[in-house]
Every structure is written in structure tokens, then in C-alpha cells.
Motif scaffolding. Structure first.
Motif, PDB file in Angstrom:
ATOM      1  N   ARG A 121     -20.183 -41.041 -82.478  1.00  0.00           N
ATOM      2  CA  ARG A 121     -20.206 -42.131 -81.683  1.00  0.00           C
ATOM      3  C   ARG A 121     -20.404 -42.464 -80.454  1.00  0.00           C
ATOM      4  O   ARG A 121     -20.544 -43.435 -80.107  1.00  0.00           O
ATOM      5  N   HIS A 122     -19.265 -41.611 -79.842  1.00  0.00           N
ATOM      6  CA  HIS A 122     -18.527 -42.186 -78.530  1.00  0.00           C
ATOM      7  C   HIS A 122     -20.136 -41.726 -77.306  1.00  0.00           C
ATOM      8  O   HIS A 122     -20.504 -42.394 -76.945  1.00  0.00           O
ATOM      9  N   PHE A 123     -21.066 -40.408 -77.901  1.00  0.00           N
ATOM     10  CA  PHE A 123     -22.021 -40.175 -76.728  1.00  0.00           C
ATOM     11  C   PHE A 123     -23.313 -41.320 -77.133  1.00  0.00           C
ATOM     12  O   PHE A 123     -23.437 -41.478 -75.972  1.00  0.00           O
ATOM     13  N   GLN A 124     -22.992 -41.558 -78.325  1.00  0.00           N
ATOM     14  CA  GLN A 124     -24.121 -42.836 -78.537  1.00  0.00           C
ATOM     15  C   GLN A 124     -23.997 -43.838 -78.022  1.00  0.00           C
ATOM     16  O   GLN A 124     -24.967 -43.802 -77.688  1.00  0.00           O
ATOM     17  N   ALA A 125     -22.864 -44.036 -77.035  1.00  0.00           N
ATOM     18  CA  ALA A 125     -21.945 -45.948 -77.269  1.00  0.00           C
ATOM     19  C   ALA A 125     -22.661 -45.054 -75.110  1.00  0.00           C
ATOM     20  O   ALA A 125     -22.834 -46.270 -74.319  1.00  0.00           O
ATOM     21  N   THR A 126     -22.331 -44.172 -74.952  1.00  0.00           N
ATOM     22  CA  THR A 126     -22.108 -43.821 -73.503  1.00  0.00           C
ATOM     23  C   THR A 126     -22.794 -42.595 -72.969  1.00  0.00           C
ATOM     24  O   THR A 126     -23.212 -42.597 -71.412  1.00  0.00           O
ATOM     25  N   GLY A 127     -23.465 -41.964 -74.102  1.00  0.00           N
ATOM     26  CA  GLY A 127     -24.677 -41.049 -73.664  1.00  0.00           C
ATOM     27  C   GLY A 127     -23.612 -39.777 -73.086  1.00  0.00           C
ATOM     28  O   GLY A 127     -24.615 -38.821 -72.377  1.00  0.00           O
ATOM     29  N   LYS A 128     -22.763 -40.078 -73.048  1.00  0.00           N
ATOM     30  CA  LYS A 128     -21.804 -38.497 -72.182  1.00  0.00           C
ATOM     31  C   LYS A 128     -20.875 -37.960 -73.723  1.00  0.00           C
ATOM     32  O   LYS A 128     -20.126 -38.910 -74.070  1.00  0.00           O
ATOM     33  N   LEU A 129     -20.540 -37.017 -74.157  1.00  0.00           N
ATOM     34  CA  LEU A 129     -19.455 -36.309 -74.757  1.00  0.00           C
ATOM     35  C   LEU A 129     -18.331 -36.792 -74.406  1.00  0.00           C
ATOM     36  O   LEU A 129     -17.988 -36.184 -73.312  1.00  0.00           O
ATOM     37  N   PRO A 130     -17.471 -37.287 -75.889  1.00  0.00           N
ATOM     38  CA  PRO A 130     -15.758 -37.729 -74.894  1.00  0.00           C
ATOM     39  C   PRO A 130     -14.944 -36.584 -74.573  1.00  0.00           C
ATOM     40  O   PRO A 130     -15.606 -35.650 -74.248  1.00  0.00           O
ATOM     41  N   GLU A 131     -14.282 -36.513 -73.717  1.00  0.00           N
ATOM     42  CA  GLU A 131     -13.504 -36.195 -72.479  1.00  0.00           C
ATOM     43  C   GLU A 131     -12.355 -35.177 -73.635  1.00  0.00           C
ATOM     44  O   GLU A 131     -12.539 -33.882 -73.648  1.00  0.00           O
ATOM     45  N   LYS A 132     -11.949 -35.612 -74.644  1.00  0.00           N
ATOM     46  CA  LYS A 132     -11.041 -35.370 -75.350  1.00  0.00           C
ATOM     47  C   LYS A 132     -11.716 -34.285 -76.266  1.00  0.00           C
ATOM     48  O   LYS A 132     -11.852 -33.132 -76.072  1.00  0.00           O
ATOM     49  N   LEU A 133     -13.544 -34.522 -76.283  1.00  0.00           N
ATOM     50  CA  LEU A 133     -13.842 -33.135 -77.193  1.00  0.00           C
ATOM     51  C   LEU A 133     -14.712 -31.840 -75.644  1.00  0.00           C
ATOM     52  O   LEU A 133     -14.016 -30.687 -75.573  1.00  0.00           O
ATOM     53  N   ILE A 134     -14.551 -32.257 -74.842  1.00  0.00           N
ATOM     54  CA  ILE A 134     -14.630 -31.069 -73.978  1.00  0.00           C
ATOM     55  C   ILE A 134     -13.551 -31.136 -73.542  1.00  0.00           C
ATOM     56  O   ILE A 134     -13.338 -29.598 -73.544  1.00  0.00           O
ATOM     57  N   ARG A 135     -12.249 -31.440 -74.022  1.00  0.00           N
ATOM     58  CA  ARG A 135     -10.810 -30.832 -73.556  1.00  0.00           C
ATOM     59  C   ARG A 135     -10.810 -29.622 -74.653  1.00  0.00           C
ATOM     60  O   ARG A 135     -10.539 -28.296 -74.469  1.00  0.00           O
ATOM     61  N   GLN A 136     -11.145 -30.095 -75.404  1.00  0.00           N
ATOM     62  CA  GLN A 136     -11.282 -29.429 -77.232  1.00  0.00           C
ATOM     63  C   GLN A 136     -11.442 -27.779 -76.838  1.00  0.00           C
ATOM     64  O   GLN A 136     -11.586 -26.859 -77.676  1.00  0.00           O
ATOM     65  N   ILE A 137     -12.947 -28.127 -76.015  1.00  0.00           N
ATOM     66  CA  ILE A 137     -14.194 -26.962 -75.850  1.00  0.00           C
ATOM     67  C   ILE A 137     -13.592 -25.700 -74.758  1.00  0.00           C
ATOM     68  O   ILE A 137     -13.545 -25.102 -75.048  1.00  0.00           O
ATOM     69  N   LEU A 138     -13.261 -26.795 -74.140  1.00  0.00           N
ATOM     70  CA  LEU A 138     -12.962 -25.382 -73.209  1.00  0.00           C
ATOM     71  C   LEU A 138     -10.697 -24.797 -72.681  1.00  0.00           C
ATOM     72  O   LEU A 138     -10.067 -24.764 -72.226  1.00  0.00           O
ATOM     73  N   ASP A 139     -11.160 -24.501 -74.220  1.00  0.00           N
ATOM     74  CA  ASP A 139      -9.811 -24.019 -74.944  1.00  0.00           C
ATOM     75  C   ASP A 139      -8.730 -24.209 -74.889  1.00  0.00           C
ATOM     76  O   ASP A 139      -7.623 -23.281 -75.191  1.00  0.00           O
ATOM     77  N   GLN A 140      -8.244 -25.943 -74.984  1.00  0.00           N
ATOM     78  CA  GLN A 140      -7.607 -26.256 -75.272  1.00  0.00           C
ATOM     79  C   GLN A 140      -7.095 -26.530 -77.285  1.00  0.00           C
ATOM     80  O   GLN A 140      -7.969 -26.733 -77.126  1.00  0.00           O
ATOM     81  N   PRO A 141      -6.218 -26.067 -77.243  1.00  0.00           N
ATOM     82  CA  PRO A 141      -5.676 -25.807 -79.131  1.00  0.00           C
ATOM     83  C   PRO A 141      -6.031 -27.668 -80.075  1.00  0.00           C
ATOM     84  O   PRO A 141      -5.740 -28.253 -79.685  1.00  0.00           O
ATOM     85  N   ILE A 142      -6.727 -27.317 -80.203  1.00  0.00           N
ATOM     86  CA  ILE A 142      -7.409 -28.754 -81.210  1.00  0.00           C
ATOM     87  C   ILE A 142      -6.650 -29.804 -81.361  1.00  0.00           C
ATOM     88  O   ILE A 142      -5.921 -30.443 -81.376  1.00  0.00           O
ATOM     89  N   GLU A 143      -4.896 -29.373 -82.792  1.00  0.00           N
ATOM     90  CA  GLU A 143      -3.459 -29.600 -82.509  1.00  0.00           C
ATOM     91  C   GLU A 143      -3.152 -30.730 -80.624  1.00  0.00           C
ATOM     92  O   GLU A 143      -2.406 -31.740 -81.110  1.00  0.00           O
ATOM     93  N   GLU A 144      -3.080 -30.088 -80.023  1.00  0.00           N
ATOM     94  CA  GLU A 144      -2.892 -30.265 -79.226  1.00  0.00           C
ATOM     95  C   GLU A 144      -4.007 -31.546 -78.727  1.00  0.00           C
ATOM     96  O   GLU A 144      -3.204 -32.344 -77.783  1.00  0.00           O
ATOM     97  N   ALA A 145      -5.051 -31.348 -78.092  1.00  0.00           N
ATOM     98  CA  ALA A 145      -6.322 -32.394 -77.949  1.00  0.00           C
ATOM     99  C   ALA A 145      -6.357 -33.745 -78.775  1.00  0.00           C
ATOM    100  O   ALA A 145      -5.987 -34.654 -78.186  1.00  0.00           O
TER     101      ALA A 145
END
Length: 448
Positions: free
Chosen positions: A421-445
């Protein structure tokens, strides 16, 4: 859904405001609005993952006391959702988790439990057939060298790959029109990083195979061709070729509806007699929305000063035995329409008097969705109206269990939907998801 179910509920909307017909994504949003308007009970006509999503979203919105009911005491399954719950899909995600940076792009038509387990293994975002291509392009633009793992629909995965292969042959300027941050080199890199699940199929779209394609080429070579992203590659390729000639469309159900209505509108605006044929490469329940839209256009054309006459023919290529040739005067399936309507809009659902089915049993119709009958709806509503007779066997599943990391399945399962829904509203993946992708543990993100 069966056309008669959609038709009756559409007519009932004129008297009862809390009736909505939509795709699975919008259902939960509408349910929240219904709860905000004071509805105490909400019934869901769909497969089980849809009612589960409605239940979870209502809980997230603070409407835990609003009850949600499904239409059968039996399981209302889905072949795609089941595929994503298999050990093979778990292995697919385990492979993804060992290949950072990775993003799991999961089709919305999956259970909340699958979304939750998947998100704890690999950062996950949901997608629809309308936004999957742009989701993947944007993800790769934001995280270069990203490994993208799409599932569970194998046909859609293969068709998306084919679309990107075609993009790799375009000019940089043509690619930039589709996504401004991509060119031939980035698309070629993306293709090397794109993976899709190989063993997930919709049992309905699986019917659009080789024999159907042969019959379409034989009988409907001059027709407009439509293909959902979920159909097998041969049907998809046929529609892609037609699209190049301006005679076809590939994509979501909304893409198909928009294409058909635009072509009918263009024909009505012309000053000529037109007979349009559309081959419908998707589930037969979609015909309700198409017929309603086409009728509106044809009827509005009657009031104009133009003397041109447009007729429309919609064909289901369900199986090789269900293809029927008709003249513009040979129409079926519109018994409730006026004679003028029937003269202008023909439905050919296979055998001539049929239900969108072949006499040999091949129906472009989901057996699970057909478990949602008007009789079932009336039965549930009747029980709800009787005191102390709440039909608990029909209650939508509420996930009170936790994931392997000890978090609520409902909470984790909703997060990939919120990312979309964030992507649909803004055209970008949310920063929270980007942090998760870049090896930040999901529970920490999630906690940050």
C-alpha cells in the motif's frame, strides 16, 4: 463469482449501501468502512484467505468485536494459496534467505499465514497482477543487485520474465517510458536476478493451453485477444503478439476490462457499423463487469446523433471443444436482456446454451468461488438474525498463534500488505522494507 450472484448483489446495492463487489485487496478496506459505519456482522463471499484477510485487517483497525462470516462449513480453498503452503515453497524461500540481498514478492492471493511465515524468512511485499511489474522494477531500482523471488504463480512468473525479456530488446528511451530509472543494461541485470516459483498454478487459468491457442488461431484470428498474467505462456504469447498489432492486451482483470471498454467506446464514437470480437483469456466470472460496462456504452451510443451501429461478441476459449462460431444474430446467455441488447452483445461461453463450460467438462470457472452461492448467503444471514443462533461454523479464521519468532501471525502477515500500500501511494518501496532487505533483522526493523 457466478454472474447471477454478482448481478443480484449489484442490483441490491441500490437499496442496501453495505454491499461491495471488488477484488481481494479492496475487500478488507471496504470491510473497515462498513465497520466504521456501524455494521456488526460482515459476510465475505470468497475463498478462505479473503475472509482471513478481512478478519485480520478489522482486528488491526480496532474492530475485534465485528464478526466476519464465510459462506461454507467446508474449506473454501485456492490452488495458488495451497501451492504457497507446500514444503517446496518453503524450500524456495530457504534458498532466497541464503542469497542476500533478497526480496520476496508474493501474490496477494495467498493466506495471511503464508505471508507471515514468508516475511520472517525473507523480507516480503505483496503484489497484484496490476502492480507486480512496477513493483519488481521499482525494487531493483532502489536496491541494485537485488535478488527478487516471485511466487507462487508459475505462469505469472514466466510471463513476467518474458515481458522483461522483451523490454531488454527495446531502446533506452522506450524502457524509460515504462520506468524512468531503467535502461537496457539494468533490465538485463534484473533478468539475471529474477527467480520465480516453478510449481504453482491456478486450476482455472491452467486450462488456457496449447489446444485452446490452436482453436483461437483457427477461428478467431481477427478478434481482439486478452490474457491474464496467470494464463499459460502460449496463450500469453498469443495475446502479446496481438498487443503489438494493437489487437490485444495482457495484464490484470482491470487491464482487460479497460482495454475492452476503450475499444467499444472507440467503435461507438466512430461513424461506421462495427462488429467487435473479444476472446476472454481469464476466469468466466469476469464477464459480469464486462457486460455491465459494454451495455452502458452501447446504450449511451443510442442517444447520440450518430447512425453507426456497434455489436460486441465475447468469447470464452475454455477448451478445444468449447469454441463456437456465431453470427451477430446468434446470441446466448443474456436471457434477462432486452431484444435490442441481445442484438448488440453476444456472449459465447463455449457450447451454445452453456455456462462458460465445455460439454467435456472444461470450465473457465473456479469451483472454490462457486461455493459462495446466494443460498449460502441467505442461510448465514437468516441464522444471524436469530438470537443465540450465531453460526460459529461459518466464522472466519482468526490467527491467535505466533510465528517461529514469537510474533502475531496477523501482525506479521499484514505487514507485506502495508508495504504494498505504501508503494501504491508513493511509487517507492518503504524505507522500513529497504532496511529489512539490507540485512537488518526483521524483528529489529519492525521495532524501530
Amino acid at each position: 463469482m457466478d454472474p447471477e450472484v454478482q448481478g443480484i448483489l449489484t442490483a441490491a446495492q441500490k437499496q442496501w449501501p453495505h454491499i461491495n463487489i471488488s477484488d481481494s485487496l479492496v475487500m478488507a478496506d471496504i470491510a473497515v468502512k462498513m465497520a466504521e459505519a456501524g455494521c456488526q456482522y460482515i459476510t465475505v463471499l470468497g475463498v478462505d484467505f479473503m475472509s482471513e484477510n478481512v478478519r485480520a485487517i478489522l482486528d488491526q483497525a480496532g474492530f475485534e468485536k465485528v464478526e466476519v462470516y464465510r459462506m461454507s462449513s467446508e474449506q473454501i480453498g485456492c490452488s495458488l494459496a495451497d501451492a504457497a503452503e507446500s514444503p517446496m515453497y518453503v524450500h524456495f524461500l530457504e534458498t532466497a534467505s541464503k542469497s542476500p540481498p533478497s526480496l520476496h514478492v508474493i501474490y496477494i492471493n495467498t493466506s495471511l499465514e503464508t505471508k507471515a511465515y514468508g516475511h520472517e524468512m525473507v523480507p516480503t511485499i505483496t503484489c497484484t497482477s496490476s502492480n507486480v511489474v512496477q513493483t519488481i522494477l521499482q525494487a531493483f531500482a532502489q536496491v541494485p543487485n537485488l535478488n527478487i523471488w516471485y511466487g507462487p504463480d508459475s505462469y505469472m512468473g514466466a510471463n513476467i520474465t518474458e515481458l522483461f525479456n522483451q523490454m531488454a530488446g527495446m531502446t533506452d528511451e522506450e524502457i524509460a517510458e515504462i520506468h524512468p530509472e531503467h535502461n537496457r543494461n539494468t533490465i538485463k541485470s534484473l533478468l539475471r536476478q529474477l527467480h520465480y516459483y516453478q510449481d504453482g498454478k491456478c486450476i482455472v487459468h491452467d486450462m488456457f493451453g496449447h489446444e485452446v491457442v490452436e482453436k483461437i488461431n483457427e477461428l478467431y484470428s481477427d478478434a481482439f485477444l486478452t490474457a491474464h498474467l496467470e494464463v499459460p505462456g502460449e496463450m500469453f504469447s498469443l495475446a502479446i503478439e496481438a498487443k503489438r498489432r494493437g489487437m490485444g492486451v495482457v495484464g490484470s482483470t482491470q487491464n482487460i476490462l479497460d482495454f475492452i471498454t476503450q475499444r467499444v467506446q472507440d467503435a461507438c464514437d466512430s461513424n461506421r457499423d462495427n462488429h467487435l470480437q473479444f476472446v476472454l483469456g481469464t476466469e468466466s466470472g469476469m464477464v459480469t463487469a464486462i457486460v455491465a460496462a459494454v451495455r452502458r456504452l452501447l446504450n449511451s451510443g443510442e442517444s447520440s446523433s450518430k447512425s453507426s451501429k456497434t455489436t460486441v461478441e465475447i468469447v470464452f476459449p475454455v477448451s478445444s471443444d468449447s469454441m463456437i462460431r456465431t453470427s451477430s444474430n446468434d446470441c446466448h446467455g443474456l436471457s434477462s436482456a432486452s431484444s435490442d441488447d441481445i442484438a448488440k452483445l453476444a456472449l459465447i461461453p463455449g457450447v451454445a446454451a452453456g455456462e462458460g463450460c465445455s460439454i467435456h467438462g472444461g470450465c473457465a470457472s473456479c469451483p472454490y468461488m462457486k461455493m459462495n452461492s446466494l443460498g449460502a448467503l441467505l442461510q448465514v444471514c437468516q441464522q444471524l438474525s436469530e438470537k443465540n443462533n450465531s453460526p460459529s461454523v461459518y466464522r472466519a479464521k482468526r490467527f491467535n498463534s505466533t510465528t517461529p519468532l514469537g510474533r502475531s501471525i496477523a501482525e506479521v502477515g499484514c505487514e507485506p500488505i502495508l508495504h504494498m500500500r505504501h508503494f501504491q501511494a508513493t511509487g517507492k518501496l518503504p524505507e522500513k522494507l529497504i532496511r529489512q532487505i539490507l540485512d537488518q533483522p526483521i524483528e529489529e526493523a519492525v521495532a524501530s
